[in-house]
Design an enzyme around this catalytic site. Structure first.
Site, PDB file in Angstrom:
ATOM      1  N   ASP A  68     -28.564  53.771  65.124  1.00  0.00           N
ATOM      2  CA  ASP A  68     -28.108  54.362  66.385  1.00  0.00           C
ATOM      3  C   ASP A  68     -27.960  53.248  67.408  1.00  0.00           C
ATOM      4  O   ASP A  68     -28.695  52.254  67.362  1.00  0.00           O
ATOM      5  CB  ASP A  68     -29.083  55.429  66.902  1.00  0.00           C
TER       6      ASP A  68
HETATM    7  N1  LIG Z   1     -16.273  48.604  67.087  1.00  0.00           N
HETATM    8  C1  LIG Z   1     -17.328  48.726  67.908  1.00  0.00           C
HETATM    9  N2  LIG Z   1     -18.154  49.811  67.780  1.00  0.00           N
HETATM   10  C2  LIG Z   1     -19.201  49.887  68.634  1.00  0.00           C
HETATM   11  C3  LIG Z   1     -19.466  48.915  69.617  1.00  0.00           C
HETATM   12  N3  LIG Z   1     -20.605  49.298  70.278  1.00  0.00           N
HETATM   13  C4  LIG Z   1     -21.020  50.462  69.735  1.00  0.00           C
HETATM   14  N4  LIG Z   1     -20.183  50.814  68.722  1.00  0.00           N
HETATM   15  C5  LIG Z   1     -20.246  52.029  67.894  1.00  0.00           C
HETATM   16  O1  LIG Z   1     -20.605  53.097  68.759  1.00  0.00           O
HETATM   17  C6  LIG Z   1     -21.206  54.112  67.981  1.00  0.00           C
HETATM   18  C7  LIG Z   1     -22.483  54.529  68.677  1.00  0.00           C
HETATM   19  O2  LIG Z   1     -22.745  55.864  68.360  1.00  0.00           O
HETATM   20  P1  LIG Z   1     -23.940  56.317  67.367  1.00  0.00           P
HETATM   21  O3  LIG Z   1     -24.380  57.648  67.813  1.00  0.00           O
HETATM   22  O4  LIG Z   1     -24.947  55.227  67.233  1.00  0.00           O
HETATM   23  O5  LIG Z   1     -23.256  56.428  65.920  1.00  0.00           O
HETATM   24  P2  LIG Z   1     -22.021  57.346  65.493  1.00  0.00           P
HETATM   25  O6  LIG Z   1     -20.767  56.541  65.595  1.00  0.00           O
HETATM   26  O7  LIG Z   1     -22.063  58.646  66.208  1.00  0.00           O
HETATM   27  O8  LIG Z   1     -22.269  57.550  63.944  1.00  0.00           O
HETATM   28  P3  LIG Z   1     -23.569  58.199  63.263  1.00  0.00           P
HETATM   29  O9  LIG Z   1     -24.316  57.038  62.669  1.00  0.00           O
HETATM   30  O10 LIG Z   1     -22.979  59.113  62.207  1.00  0.00           O
HETATM   31  O11 LIG Z   1     -24.358  58.912  64.326  1.00  0.00           O
HETATM   32  C8  LIG Z   1     -21.457  53.517  66.585  1.00  0.00           C
HETATM   33  O12 LIG Z   1     -20.461  53.968  65.692  1.00  0.00           O
HETATM   34  C9  LIG Z   1     -21.325  52.031  66.821  1.00  0.00           C
HETATM   35  O13 LIG Z   1     -20.912  51.344  65.653  1.00  0.00           O
HETATM   36  C10 LIG Z   1     -18.581  47.793  69.715  1.00  0.00           C
HETATM   37  O14 LIG Z   1     -18.722  46.900  70.573  1.00  0.00           O
HETATM   38  N5  LIG Z   1     -17.544  47.734  68.845  1.00  0.00           N
END
Ligand SMILES: Nc1nc2c(ncn2[C@@H]2O[C@H](COP(=O)(O)OP(=O)(O)OP(=O)(O)O)[C@@H](O)[C@H]2O)c(=O)[nH]1
Length: 186
Positions: A68
């Site tokens: 996360d």
């Molecule tokens: N490409 C990219 N993705 C980012 C960056 N910062 C955060 N993320 C993405 O933002 C999302 C944060 O949301 P989370 O709730 O942690 O994860 P999610 O995408 O909902 O996916 P789950 O693991 O299924 O919960 C993640 O998919 C991270 O990979 C960045 O600088 N670049």
């Protein structure tokens, strides 16, 4: 082989970039149930909750990896994924010309061990160009990203200083995971 229990394209990209064999499955965990305003605790509890949900759904025959990520502003405000374009504009404006930390927590569980790690990458951004920000908002690339941030994309040109791994900022500190993933391969 490990199971990335995440819908994140960014996390899948990072594992591929490091040559790690994995399958990807989604996991349902409602982060709104987490009651803390401390960013490092939020991501730890969210990553732990996702692991517990993954174990219930997929069992533990295959190593499970969950994560996360959130952004913490210098004032300690937690910035999650934007709800819509207006929210993305608000959240990204808070980051313009500011110091922020992108905090990621991972849980990696095998039959032999549980590895957890919470890391942060700290950025000092220059002020975002207004037209550039509008174009980024129009692109909708901010969707599904903590704080609407793309350190390898829109934000890259504004980085005045960085302290920590880019992988952590993108959602998965693979460098910290690598020794444990190698262990699993033995
Ligand atoms: N490409 C990219 N993705 C980012 C960056 N910062 C955060 N993320 C993405 O933002 C999302 C944060 O949301 P989370 O709730 O942690 O994860 P999610 O995408 O909902 O996916 P789950 O693991 O299924 O919960 C993640 O998919 C991270 O990979 C960045 O600088 N670049």
């Amino acid at each position: 082989m490990i199971c990335l229990c995440s819908a994140s394209e960014s996390r899948a990209y990072l594992l591929e970039k490091f040559g790690i064999e994995f399958e990807q499955k989604s996991v349902d965990f409602n982060e709104d149930q987490i009651v803390t305003d401390v960013a490092k605790d939020f991501v730890y509890l969210a990553s732990k909750g996702k692991l517990q949900a993954a174990e219930k759904r997929y069992g533990s025959d295959i190593p499970l990896l969950t994560a996360d990520s959130v952004i913490a502003t210098a004032e300690g405000e937690i910035l999650r994924k934007p709800k819509n374009r207006e929210d993305a504009r608000r959240i990204l404006s808070l980051q313009s010309g500011s110091c922020i930390s992108i905090i990621s927590s991972v849980h990696f569980k095998t039959k032999a061990f549980l590895f957890t790690n919470t890391s942060a990458t700290h950025y000092h951004f220059a002020k975002f160009d207004v037209d550039d920000l509008e174009a980024y908002l129009e692109s909708e690339l901010w969707q599904g990203k903590a704080g609407g941030c793309m350190v390898e994309g829109f934000c890259k040109k504004y980085i005045k200083s960085v302290d920590g791994y880019e992988s952590t900022a993108m959602g998965l500190q693979v460098e910290a995971l690598l020794p444990w993933i190698e262990w699993v391969k033995q």
